[in-house]
Write an enzyme that holds these catalytic residues in place. Structure first.
Site, PDB file in Angstrom:
ATOM      1  N   LYS A 183       1.127   3.901   8.679  1.00  0.00           N
ATOM      2  CA  LYS A 183       1.709   4.299   7.384  1.00  0.00           C
ATOM      3  C   LYS A 183       0.615   4.575   6.375  1.00  0.00           C
ATOM      4  CE  LYS A 183       2.613   1.256   4.572  1.00  0.00           C
ATOM      5  NZ  LYS A 183       1.936   0.583   3.429  1.00  0.00           N
ATOM      6  N   THR A 197       0.863  -1.182   0.000  1.00  0.00           N
ATOM      7  CA  THR A 197       0.000   0.000   0.000  1.00  0.00           C
ATOM      8  C   THR A 197       0.897   1.229   0.000  1.00  0.00           C
ATOM      9  OG1 THR A 197      -1.718  -1.173   1.228  1.00  0.00           O
ATOM     10  CG2 THR A 197      -1.837   1.222   1.213  1.00  0.00           C
ATOM     11  N   LYS A 243      -7.827   1.099  -2.107  1.00  0.00           N
ATOM     12  CA  LYS A 243      -7.246   0.548  -0.872  1.00  0.00           C
ATOM     13  C   LYS A 243      -7.223   1.584   0.251  1.00  0.00           C
ATOM     14  CE  LYS A 243      -5.149  -2.105   2.061  1.00  0.00           C
ATOM     15  NZ  LYS A 243      -3.835  -2.721   1.885  1.00  0.00           N
TER      16      LYS A 243
END
Length: 291
Positions: free
Chosen positions: A240, A97, A172
């Protein structure tokens, strides 16, 4: 097809193992060789190699699953990266990602080497990686996506083409907002159950069958209730991802719910001391009880 799998962490170890079990020739590489995922890949029949060059030379599809944007860029574009050793026409599929902007940048830099790129972030945690039931959100050229589908279908159950490069990453990030806010709801519902003298296990079992049911509640709710914080997806990784969400939005619009989830995860990150970030996202409950 000959394949390479770069990054044998919590997710990558199982994913590479599933490819090997399905009969693919898999060259597997991990920056740190003594990780549990390395053993998982080896036991499934993957060929462990010591360099990216050895892994990707003369293979058709190169899979990467590493941490943050700099890690992906180093593995694919760095001094000893994929771009220098992959054969022309190879397909690079990144399951990390990293956000749409980074995916588009990597894709553009691979084009002069005649390397194709798909951004294919996944959802489903270590359970989905182990069982081959991941949801995979794919961005890139649709013809390249079709060529890679056999690989993707070995790794996941729900494979969706989202559009041009970066589109998989866009979906995502939306997923990560939903996952984060699901965890806030799970923690607060469990706290309320305990306050009322209700067994949290009972609450999870019943609510999972109604309008509040979700993958997170069914799979992570019981872990919260049992105090099981072993990582299927680490807090440092969701932080993150939420950082990338914030960078993508640039504060317009503001998302107060996402900001709350980020705050709670950060409180756990600094526990133990500083080792809390290696626990699973279900450890958010510690922010309420210990933070």
């Amino acid at each position: 097809m000959k394949t390479a799998f770069l990054g044998l962490g919590v997710m990558g170890g199982y994913m590479s193992a599933n490819l090997a079990t399905a009969g693919y020739s898999v060259n597997a590489w991990n920056r740190t060789p003594n990780r549990p995922g390395v053993k998982i890949a080896l036991e499934a029949g993957a060929n462990l190699v010591s360099s990216i060059q050895e892994a990707v030379t003369d293979v058709d599809i190169i899979c990467t699953c590493v941490g943050d944007i700099p890690d992906v860029e180093a593995v694919i574009l760095g001094k000893n990266g994929v771009i220098h050793f992959a054969k022309p026409g190879a397909i690079v599929i990144d399951f990390s990602t990293i956000g749409s902007a980074a995916a588009r940048l990597i894709s553009e830099q691979l084009k002069p080497a005649n390397l194709h790129f798909l951004d294919a972030p996944v959802s489903g945690g270590d359970i989905g990686a182990k069982n081959g039931t991941l949801t995979i959100m794919v961005g890139g050229d649709e013809n390249i996506f079709k060529m890679a589908q056999p690989i993707l279908q070995t790794l996941g159950k729900n494979i969706r083409y989202c559009g041009t490069v970066g589109s998989g990453q866009a979906v995502k990030l939306c997923n990560q907002i939903l996952a984060s806010l699901n965890m806030v709801g799970i923690c607060e519902a469990i706290l309320l159950a305990e306050k009322q003298g209700i067994d949290p296990n009972l609450m999870v079992e019943i609510c999972s069958t109604g309008a509040a049911g979700s993958w997170a509640l069914s799979n992570l709710g019981l872990k919260v209730a049992h105090g099981d914080f072993e990582p299927g997806f680490m807090i440092k990784h969701i932080l993150k991802d939420l950082r990338i969400v914030q960078e993508t939005l640039d504060s317009d619009p503001s998302l107060p719910g996402t900001e709350l989830a980020n705050h709670l995860f950060k409180r756990v990150q600094h526990l133990d001391p500083g080792l809390g970030e290696n626990q699973g996202t279900q450890a958010m409950i510690r922010a309420y009880k210990e933070g």
